[in-house]
Design a protein around this motif. Structure first.
Motif, PDB file in Angstrom:
ATOM      1  N   ASN A 305      13.788   7.043   1.933  1.00  0.00           N
ATOM      2  CA  ASN A 305      12.391   7.467   1.918  1.00  0.00           C
ATOM      3  C   ASN A 305      11.591   6.808   3.033  1.00  0.00           C
ATOM      4  OD1 ASN A 305      12.437   9.328  -0.251  1.00  0.00           O
ATOM      5  ND2 ASN A 305      12.627   7.628  -1.680  1.00  0.00           N
ATOM      6  N   ASN A 306      11.990   5.604   3.443  1.00  0.00           N
ATOM      7  CA  ASN A 306      11.382   5.009   4.642  1.00  0.00           C
ATOM      8  C   ASN A 306      11.688   5.844   5.875  1.00  0.00           C
ATOM      9  OD1 ASN A 306      10.175   2.839   3.354  1.00  0.00           O
ATOM     10  ND2 ASN A 306      11.941   1.492   3.632  1.00  0.00           N
ATOM     11  N   LEU A 307      12.886   6.399   5.909  1.00  0.00           N
ATOM     12  CA  LEU A 307      13.273   7.255   7.032  1.00  0.00           C
ATOM     13  C   LEU A 307      12.416   8.522   7.067  1.00  0.00           C
ATOM     14  CD1 LEU A 307      15.261   7.797   9.362  1.00  0.00           C
ATOM     15  CD2 LEU A 307      16.779   8.881   7.690  1.00  0.00           C
ATOM     16  N   LEU A 308      12.159   9.098   5.897  1.00  0.00           N
ATOM     17  CA  LEU A 308      11.347  10.318   5.823  1.00  0.00           C
ATOM     18  C   LEU A 308       9.922  10.076   6.316  1.00  0.00           C
ATOM     19  CD1 LEU A 308      12.458  11.808   2.371  1.00  0.00           C
ATOM     20  CD2 LEU A 308      12.876  12.794   4.634  1.00  0.00           C
ATOM     21  N   ILE A 309       9.322   8.974   5.865  1.00  0.00           N
ATOM     22  CA  ILE A 309       7.942   8.687   6.253  1.00  0.00           C
ATOM     23  C   ILE A 309       7.857   8.307   7.728  1.00  0.00           C
ATOM     24  CG2 ILE A 309       7.798   6.201   5.697  1.00  0.00           C
ATOM     25  CD1 ILE A 309       5.175   8.661   4.530  1.00  0.00           C
ATOM     26  N   SER A 310       8.888   7.630   8.224  1.00  0.00           N
ATOM     27  CA  SER A 310       8.894   7.244   9.639  1.00  0.00           C
ATOM     28  C   SER A 310       9.040   8.471  10.531  1.00  0.00           C
ATOM     29  CB  SER A 310      10.019   6.245   9.920  1.00  0.00           C
ATOM     30  OG  SER A 310      11.297   6.862   9.821  1.00  0.00           O
ATOM     31  N   LYS A 311       9.806   9.459  10.065  1.00  0.00           N
ATOM     32  CA  LYS A 311       9.995  10.694  10.836  1.00  0.00           C
ATOM     33  C   LYS A 311       8.677  11.441  11.008  1.00  0.00           C
ATOM     34  CE  LYS A 311      11.682  14.384   8.888  1.00  0.00           C
ATOM     35  NZ  LYS A 311      12.561  15.419   8.271  1.00  0.00           N
ATOM     36  N   TYR A 312       7.922  11.560   9.922  1.00  0.00           N
ATOM     37  CA  TYR A 312       6.683  12.333  10.005  1.00  0.00           C
ATOM     38  C   TYR A 312       5.669  11.658  10.922  1.00  0.00           C
ATOM     39  CZ  TYR A 312       2.421  14.781   8.754  1.00  0.00           C
ATOM     40  OH  TYR A 312       1.255  15.505   8.809  1.00  0.00           O
ATOM     41  N   PHE A 313       5.512  10.334  10.785  1.00  0.00           N
ATOM     42  CA  PHE A 313       4.488   9.638  11.551  1.00  0.00           C
ATOM     43  C   PHE A 313       5.003   9.103  12.898  1.00  0.00           C
ATOM     44  CE2 PHE A 313       2.702   9.554   7.298  1.00  0.00           C
ATOM     45  CZ  PHE A 313       1.383   9.915   7.550  1.00  0.00           C
ATOM     46  N   GLY A 314       6.292   9.320  13.176  1.00  0.00           N
ATOM     47  CA  GLY A 314       6.840   8.912  14.471  1.00  0.00           C
ATOM     48  C   GLY A 314       6.921   7.412  14.654  1.00  0.00           C
ATOM     49  N   ILE A 315       7.147   6.695  13.580  1.00  0.00           N
ATOM     50  CA  ILE A 315       7.215   5.232  13.618  1.00  0.00           C
ATOM     51  C   ILE A 315       8.656   4.791  13.358  1.00  0.00           C
ATOM     52  CG2 ILE A 315       6.368   3.091  12.559  1.00  0.00           C
ATOM     53  CD1 ILE A 315       4.276   4.672  14.141  1.00  0.00           C
ATOM     54  N   LYS A 316       9.094   3.763  14.050  1.00  0.00           N
ATOM     55  CA  LYS A 316      10.444   3.257  13.849  1.00  0.00           C
ATOM     56  C   LYS A 316      10.676   2.888  12.381  1.00  0.00           C
ATOM     57  CE  LYS A 316      11.070   1.390  18.522  1.00  0.00           C
ATOM     58  NZ  LYS A 316      11.318   0.162  19.327  1.00  0.00           N
ATOM     59  N   LYS A 317      11.835   3.210  11.896  1.00  0.00           N
ATOM     60  CA  LYS A 317      12.154   2.977  10.487  1.00  0.00           C
ATOM     61  C   LYS A 317      12.033   1.503  10.109  1.00  0.00           C
ATOM     62  CE  LYS A 317      15.972   3.248   7.203  1.00  0.00           C
ATOM     63  NZ  LYS A 317      17.420   3.468   7.046  1.00  0.00           N
ATOM     64  N   ASP A 318      12.404   0.615  11.019  1.00  0.00           N
ATOM     65  CA  ASP A 318      12.346  -0.825  10.729  1.00  0.00           C
ATOM     66  C   ASP A 318      10.911  -1.339  10.644  1.00  0.00           C
ATOM     67  OD1 ASP A 318      15.067  -0.900  10.693  1.00  0.00           O
ATOM     68  OD2 ASP A 318      15.289  -1.683  12.733  1.00  0.00           O
ATOM     69  N   PHE A 319       9.962  -0.527  11.126  1.00  0.00           N
ATOM     70  CA  PHE A 319       8.554  -0.941  11.148  1.00  0.00           C
ATOM     71  C   PHE A 319       7.795  -0.515   9.881  1.00  0.00           C
ATOM     72  CE2 PHE A 319       7.916  -1.015  16.083  1.00  0.00           C
ATOM     73  CZ  PHE A 319       8.895  -1.985  16.179  1.00  0.00           C
ATOM     74  N   ILE A 320       8.451   0.199   8.975  1.00  0.00           N
ATOM     75  CA  ILE A 320       7.699   0.890   7.930  1.00  0.00           C
ATOM     76  C   ILE A 320       8.287   0.640   6.546  1.00  0.00           C
ATOM     77  CG2 ILE A 320       8.905   3.139   7.797  1.00  0.00           C
ATOM     78  CD1 ILE A 320       6.055   4.383   8.351  1.00  0.00           C
ATOM     79  N   CYS A 321       7.414   0.606   5.546  1.00  0.00           N
ATOM     80  CA  CYS A 321       7.850   0.521   4.150  1.00  0.00           C
ATOM     81  C   CYS A 321       6.965   1.414   3.302  1.00  0.00           C
ATOM     82  CB  CYS A 321       7.784  -0.919   3.635  1.00  0.00           C
ATOM     83  SG  CYS A 321       8.324  -1.072   1.898  1.00  0.00           S
ATOM     84  N   ILE A 322       7.599   2.304   2.581  1.00  0.00           N
ATOM     85  CA  ILE A 322       6.863   3.229   1.724  1.00  0.00           C
ATOM     86  C   ILE A 322       6.510   2.561   0.406  1.00  0.00           C
ATOM     87  CG2 ILE A 322       8.843   4.270   0.527  1.00  0.00           C
ATOM     88  CD1 ILE A 322       7.414   6.997   1.120  1.00  0.00           C
ATOM     89  N   GLY A 323       5.409   3.012  -0.185  1.00  0.00           N
ATOM     90  CA  GLY A 323       4.975   2.434  -1.453  1.00  0.00           C
ATOM     91  C   GLY A 323       4.618   3.493  -2.471  1.00  0.00           C
ATOM     92  N   ASN A 324       4.597   3.069  -3.730  1.00  0.00           N
ATOM     93  CA  ASN A 324       4.141   3.928  -4.817  1.00  0.00           C
ATOM     94  C   ASN A 324       2.612   3.926  -4.781  1.00  0.00           C
ATOM     95  OD1 ASN A 324       3.471   4.133  -8.081  1.00  0.00           O
ATOM     96  ND2 ASN A 324       5.154   5.412  -7.377  1.00  0.00           N
ATOM     97  N   GLY A 325       2.076   4.666  -3.820  1.00  0.00           N
ATOM     98  CA  GLY A 325       0.663   4.581  -3.490  1.00  0.00           C
ATOM     99  C   GLY A 325       0.410   3.366  -2.627  1.00  0.00           C
ATOM    100  N   ALA A 326      -0.717   3.367  -1.902  1.00  0.00           N
ATOM    101  CA  ALA A 326      -1.063   2.193  -1.102  1.00  0.00           C
ATOM    102  C   ALA A 326      -1.258   0.975  -1.994  1.00  0.00           C
ATOM    103  CB  ALA A 326      -2.336   2.475  -0.297  1.00  0.00           C
ATOM    104  N   ALA A 327      -1.605   1.213  -3.267  1.00  0.00           N
ATOM    105  CA  ALA A 327      -1.855   0.097  -4.187  1.00  0.00           C
ATOM    106  C   ALA A 327      -0.633  -0.803  -4.335  1.00  0.00           C
ATOM    107  CB  ALA A 327      -2.288   0.637  -5.546  1.00  0.00           C
ATOM    108  N   GLU A 328       0.565  -0.223  -4.348  1.00  0.00           N
ATOM    109  CA  GLU A 328       1.771  -1.046  -4.473  1.00  0.00           C
ATOM    110  C   GLU A 328       1.949  -1.925  -3.236  1.00  0.00           C
ATOM    111  OE1 GLU A 328       6.453  -0.619  -5.719  1.00  0.00           O
ATOM    112  OE2 GLU A 328       5.621   0.898  -4.377  1.00  0.00           O
ATOM    113  N   ILE A 329       1.660  -1.356  -2.066  1.00  0.00           N
ATOM    114  CA  ILE A 329       1.775  -2.115  -0.824  1.00  0.00           C
ATOM    115  C   ILE A 329       0.745  -3.244  -0.790  1.00  0.00           C
ATOM    116  CG2 ILE A 329       1.554  -1.967   1.679  1.00  0.00           C
ATOM    117  CD1 ILE A 329       4.086  -0.648   0.643  1.00  0.00           C
ATOM    118  N   ILE A 330      -0.481  -2.927  -1.202  1.00  0.00           N
ATOM    119  CA  ILE A 330      -1.547  -3.931  -1.205  1.00  0.00           C
ATOM    120  C   ILE A 330      -1.175  -5.091  -2.125  1.00  0.00           C
ATOM    121  CG2 ILE A 330      -3.945  -4.360  -1.861  1.00  0.00           C
ATOM    122  CD1 ILE A 330      -4.514  -1.425  -1.009  1.00  0.00           C
ATOM    123  N   LYS A 331      -0.681  -4.768  -3.312  1.00  0.00           N
ATOM    124  CA  LYS A 331      -0.286  -5.811  -4.264  1.00  0.00           C
ATOM    125  C   LYS A 331       0.783  -6.718  -3.656  1.00  0.00           C
ATOM    126  CE  LYS A 331       1.658  -6.374  -8.945  1.00  0.00           C
ATOM    127  NZ  LYS A 331       2.858  -7.117  -8.567  1.00  0.00           N
TER     128      LYS A 331
END
Length: 607
Positions: A305-331
């Motif tokens: 799923n990190n690969l999917l989100i990185s593909k859409y936004f054009g960001i390297k996979k190692d640079f990105i982490c998907i969350g269950n909403g931004a709230a999970e990332i913020i926590k």
């Protein structure tokens, strides 16, 4: 006219609340269902009220008699309540049905007084009270023609979700004339019980009668009248919110739910922030088409799923982490932020709420629009010993926006000071600027290792129910820490499928953003003409509004109680200069106009 109340059931789904009392003894905001209903009926000059009791019948009987009602009360006991259904309870009262016109009620209902008046005042003698089908409803539904003739009764087995827009739910309140009961209902009731037994529902008799050439009964649809059927503890919770006694308590209960407002009929949500024009019908149709597969399949793990989100936004996979909403990332991110943190206040409080109070350094803009720029932030935090600075851009709730080049200047300053910048770009797609405001680019993330970007997919892409957000940074060690903190299956299959397909709809998305901006401009011009509020400039999908003449809380209470409109009351939010503010989400033009009309109406009453 008389009334019959069926109150023999056990109410098992309410669990411990009915362990020693029948269902109608359950209290909503301190008053039992049966007491409320009897008080309403006691004012209608009825000849008598017949109550069919069963489970915990003696307790119910004693309680009803203690109310000292002016209307005569008659009790009928269903000794076999534990193995029969409501058809048998009504069968026991059949002799009363044929002596007088009757109002029939299930005892697990709560409703406005106007529902009874609506039945009594209608000239047609035989009526089924109905409401347009909503997703929260359960039980018997019917269809009807333009003259309110019932064309069919549908049980659960007959329910077709593809046709639900044509369905009406029975409210379980009826009006039968003595003649109808004598010639139609009671004969069919007796025959049905004899043929099929007593463990059925009395609506089945109406289903049979509706097939006759002249069924003699019509539907009476409700409009905006409030009612609720209470079968379980969730129903009870919702009913307590809808039927709260005071305006102030109602607002508190709605705000404390933090969403789920689709359960509330006719409520217009101007509180929570989404794109009103996206996703498009085409995208939704693709999701619906794959529903059966998605609900049965496990989602992929975090890496995919990190690969999917990185593909859409054009960001390297190692640079990105998907969350269950931004709230999970913020926590997760706040949990590893242990030193002092700079925060621009007022703000989205998910950030400071995750921190120790002593670790928060607040910058509060001193102007009446709560606007600020890069220099303001640098000058304030220059001599503050902070390790992290949080910038929401555009800001929530002010809508303040700092241009891209100026944000980079802030990041450069922070880099020299060894300060991490958490940049929340959840609303960046809504800006009016011709520039591409986002810093979500590989070269920027690589260059500025002190930068971490957070983005909520819910806000601009209009899918808060999917719970999608992500963090991006060139600081791979930091991203790895977040990845280890979240679970391997932190998003579901529907969210994953959305990530898989939403790239196909990029052009549609851009069009909806432009449509939104038109809606914002139109809404802004209309709100500026309303004297009881002052709207602040905004580059996001909401307006911060100063309330004049009375409190923000009072305005929010009036909008909710009298117009069924929910706005964000900011009275308790930190950082305001003593003035009163609300936040208003920007929705479709038609919905925006409803709020404008409500505010104008309130204004006219004040003047």
């Amino acid at each position: 006219m008389q009334a019959i109340i069926l109150a023999a059931g056990m109410g098992k789904r309410l669990k411990e609340l009915t362990s020693e009392n029948t269902k109608c003894m359950v209290k909503v905001n301190g008053t039992s269902l049966i007491e409320r209903m009897l008080s309403q009926l006691d004012m209608k000059n009825l000849t008598k009220i017949i109550i069919v009791i069963g489970y915990q019948g003696q307790n119910l009987k004693e309680f009803v008699l203690s109310l000292k009602l002016k209307t005569k009360i008659v009790f009928i006991e269903n000794e076999y309540y534990y193995k029969t259904n409501n058809i048998y309870s009504l069968f026991l009262a059949k002799d009363f049905l044929i002596t007088e016109n009757t109002l029939l009620f299930e005892s697990d209902l709560i409703f406005e007084d106007s529902l009874i008046d609506k039945l009594i005042e209608n000239d047609y003698p035989n009526l089924v009270l109905t409401a347009k089908y909503e997703s929260w409803m359960d039980g018997t539904v019917l269809t009807m023609d333009k003259e309110n003739n019932i064309t069919s009764f549908l049980g659960k087995k007959d329910f077709d979700f593809s046709n639900f827009k044509n369905y009406y739910k029975t409210v379980n309140i009826y009006k039968f004339s003595r003649k109808f009961s004598t010639t139609h209902y009671v004969p069919f009731l007796e025959a049905y019980c004899q043929a099929l037994g007593n463990n059925e529902y009395y609506e089945q008799v109406l289903k049979v009668i509706s097939l006759l050439d002249k069924p003699e009964i019509k539907a009476l649809p409700l409009k905006n009248e409030l009612w609720y059927e209470i079968d379980d503890i969730q129903d009870l919770d919702i009913a307590e919110t809808i039927f709260t006694g005071s305006e102030s308590e109602k607002l508190k209960k709605y705000q404390n739910r933090y969403g789920g407002y689709w359960r509330y009929p006719k409520l217009i949500d101007f509180c929570y922030l989404v794109n009103p024009y996206y996703p498009t019908p085409r995208l939704l149709t693709e999701l619906k088409t794959n529903f059966d597969k998605l609900i049965r399949e496990y989602p992929s793990g975090l890496n995919i799923n990190n690969l999917l989100i990185s593909k859409y936004f054009g960001i390297k996979k190692d640079f990105i982490c998907i969350g269950n909403g931004a709230a999970e990332i913020i926590k997760s991110l706040m949990s590893i932020t242990n030193h002092k943190v700079g925060i621009i206040t007022p703000t989205f409080e998910e950030y400071p709420n995750r921190l120790k109070k002593d670790n928060v350094v607040n910058f509060v803009p001193k102007n009446k629009n709560y606007s600020y720029n890069t220099n303001d932030l640098i000058n304030f935090f220059e001599n503050e010993n902070i390790s992290t600075l949080i910038l929401i851009n555009p800001d929530n709730p002010s809508g303040n926006y700092i241009k891209k080049d100026n944000v980079i200047d802030l990041i450069k300053w922070a880099n020299l000071k060894k300060i991490r910048i958490i940049l929340d770009e959840s609303f960046i797609d809504f800006i009016d600027s011709e520039e591409q405001g986002s810093l979500l680019e590989n070269n920027i993330l690589e260059k500025y290792q002190n930068l971490i970007i957070i983005k909520s997919i819910s806000k601009s892409f209009g899918v808060p129910g999917l719970r999608l957000g992500f963090a991006a940074s060139g600081n791979i060690k930091l991203i790895e820490k977040i990845k280890k903190d979240v679970t391997i299956w932190n998003i579901n299959s529907f969210a994953e499928f959305y990530l898989q397909i939403f790239g196909k709809y990029k052009d549609d998305y851009k069009k909806t953003i432009e449509k939104f901006k038109e809606s914002r401009n139109d809404f802004s011009s209309k709100l500026k003409d309303i004297q009881i509020i002052r709207i602040l400039p905004s580059q996001a999908n909401y307006f911060l509004c100063e309330v004049k003449n009375f409190s923000a809380t009072k305005l929010a209470e009036i909008l909710l109680s009298q117009y069924n409109i929910l706005v964000k009351d900011l009275s308790q939010k930190k950082g305001f200069h003593g003035n009163q503010y609300i936040r208003i989400n920007i929705k479709t033009k038609d919905e925006n106009n409803l709020l404008v009309d409500a505010l104008l109406d309130i204004q006219s009453k004040i003047n």
